[in-house]
Write a protein that holds these residues in place. Structure first.
Motif, PDB file in Angstrom:
ATOM      1  N   VAL A   1       0.873  -1.170   0.000  1.00 23.45           N
ATOM      2  CA  VAL A   1       0.000   0.000   0.000  1.00 23.45           C
ATOM      3  C   VAL A   1       0.911   1.222   0.000  1.00 23.45           C
ATOM      4  O   VAL A   1       1.686   1.426   0.934  1.00 23.45           O
ATOM      5  CB  VAL A   1      -0.946   0.037   1.212  1.00 23.45           C
ATOM      6  N   LEU A   2       0.826   1.983  -1.059  1.00 22.01           N
ATOM      7  CA  LEU A   2       1.613   3.202  -1.194  1.00 22.01           C
ATOM      8  C   LEU A   2       0.749   4.357  -0.721  1.00 22.01           C
ATOM      9  O   LEU A   2      -0.417   4.463  -1.109  1.00 22.01           O
ATOM     10  CB  LEU A   2       2.025   3.402  -2.652  1.00 22.01           C
ATOM     11  N   THR A   3       1.296   5.208   0.119  1.00 19.89           N
ATOM     12  CA  THR A   3       0.535   6.334   0.646  1.00 19.89           C
ATOM     13  C   THR A   3       1.372   7.599   0.580  1.00 19.89           C
ATOM     14  O   THR A   3       2.600   7.546   0.544  1.00 19.89           O
ATOM     15  CB  THR A   3       0.123   6.113   2.113  1.00 19.89           C
TER      16      THR A   3
ATOM     17  N   GLN B   1      -2.825   3.830  -2.414  1.00 17.70           N
ATOM     18  CA  GLN B   1      -3.053   2.958  -3.563  1.00 17.70           C
ATOM     19  C   GLN B   1      -2.424   1.606  -3.286  1.00 17.70           C
ATOM     20  O   GLN B   1      -1.223   1.506  -3.041  1.00 17.70           O
ATOM     21  CB  GLN B   1      -2.449   3.553  -4.837  1.00 17.70           C
ATOM     22  N   ALA B   2      -3.231   0.557  -3.300  1.00 22.45           N
ATOM     23  CA  ALA B   2      -2.717  -0.795  -3.130  1.00 22.45           C
ATOM     24  C   ALA B   2      -2.246  -1.328  -4.481  1.00 22.45           C
ATOM     25  O   ALA B   2      -2.880  -1.083  -5.511  1.00 22.45           O
ATOM     26  CB  ALA B   2      -3.801  -1.707  -2.556  1.00 22.45           C
ATOM     27  N   VAL B   3      -1.135  -2.066  -4.444  1.00 27.94           N
ATOM     28  CA  VAL B   3      -0.630  -2.734  -5.634  1.00 27.94           C
ATOM     29  C   VAL B   3      -0.354  -4.187  -5.279  1.00 27.94           C
ATOM     30  O   VAL B   3       0.016  -4.504  -4.151  1.00 27.94           O
ATOM     31  CB  VAL B   3       0.635  -2.045  -6.207  1.00 27.94           C
ATOM     32  N   LEU B   4      -0.567  -5.079  -6.245  1.00 30.14           N
ATOM     33  CA  LEU B   4      -0.354  -6.520  -6.069  1.00 30.14           C
ATOM     34  C   LEU B   4       0.613  -7.026  -7.104  1.00 30.14           C
ATOM     35  O   LEU B   4       0.594  -6.596  -8.262  1.00 30.14           O
ATOM     36  CB  LEU B   4      -1.661  -7.287  -6.259  1.00 30.14           C
TER      37      LEU B   4
ATOM     38  N   CYS C   1       2.877  10.035  -7.474  1.00 32.66           N
ATOM     39  CA  CYS C   1       2.607   9.471  -8.795  1.00 32.66           C
ATOM     40  C   CYS C   1       3.829   8.721  -9.329  1.00 32.66           C
ATOM     41  O   CYS C   1       3.693   7.655  -9.937  1.00 32.66           O
ATOM     42  CB  CYS C   1       2.175  10.565  -9.766  1.00 32.66           C
ATOM     43  N   ARG C   2       5.026   9.248  -9.081  1.00 31.93           N
ATOM     44  CA  ARG C   2       6.251   8.556  -9.501  1.00 31.93           C
ATOM     45  C   ARG C   2       6.394   7.220  -8.772  1.00 31.93           C
ATOM     46  O   ARG C   2       6.782   6.216  -9.376  1.00 31.93           O
ATOM     47  CB  ARG C   2       7.484   9.422  -9.255  1.00 31.93           C
ATOM     48  N   ARG C   3       6.088   7.186  -7.469  1.00 33.14           N
ATOM     49  CA  ARG C   3       6.193   5.934  -6.716  1.00 33.14           C
ATOM     50  C   ARG C   3       5.240   4.872  -7.262  1.00 33.14           C
ATOM     51  O   ARG C   3       5.614   3.698  -7.393  1.00 33.14           O
ATOM     52  CB  ARG C   3       5.924   6.181  -5.237  1.00 33.14           C
ATOM     53  N   VAL C   4       4.024   5.272  -7.583  1.00 30.62           N
ATOM     54  CA  VAL C   4       3.076   4.325  -8.167  1.00 30.62           C
ATOM     55  C   VAL C   4       3.568   3.886  -9.544  1.00 30.62           C
ATOM     56  O   VAL C   4       3.557   2.690  -9.863  1.00 30.62           O
ATOM     57  CB  VAL C   4       1.655   4.927  -8.246  1.00 30.62           C
TER      58      VAL C   4
END
Length: 61
Positions: free
Chosen positions: A13-15, A53-56, A23-26
């Protein structure tokens, strides 16, 4: 690749503040091979919009 690189977890989970750095981290996570999980969550801390934003990793979705 069946596992995320560099020992990263399969679920992250990126916060952070809704800014270019977030936005760069995502974007970096997507470039590594992660996929978005659902849409982002937004809140306001009274001054800034904060995004989560969660990422899998694809093998776990």
């Amino acid at each position: 690749m069946s596992q995320p690189p560099d020992g990263l977890p399969a679920y992250r989970v990126l916060t952070g503040p809704d800014d270019a750095a977030f936005c760069r981290r995502v974007s970096e996570a997507l470039a590594l091979g992660y996929r978005l999980h659902e849409g982002p969550a937004l809140t306001c801390n009274g001054e800034n919009v904060i995004v989560a934003q969660a990422v899998l990793w694809p093998e776990t979705s």
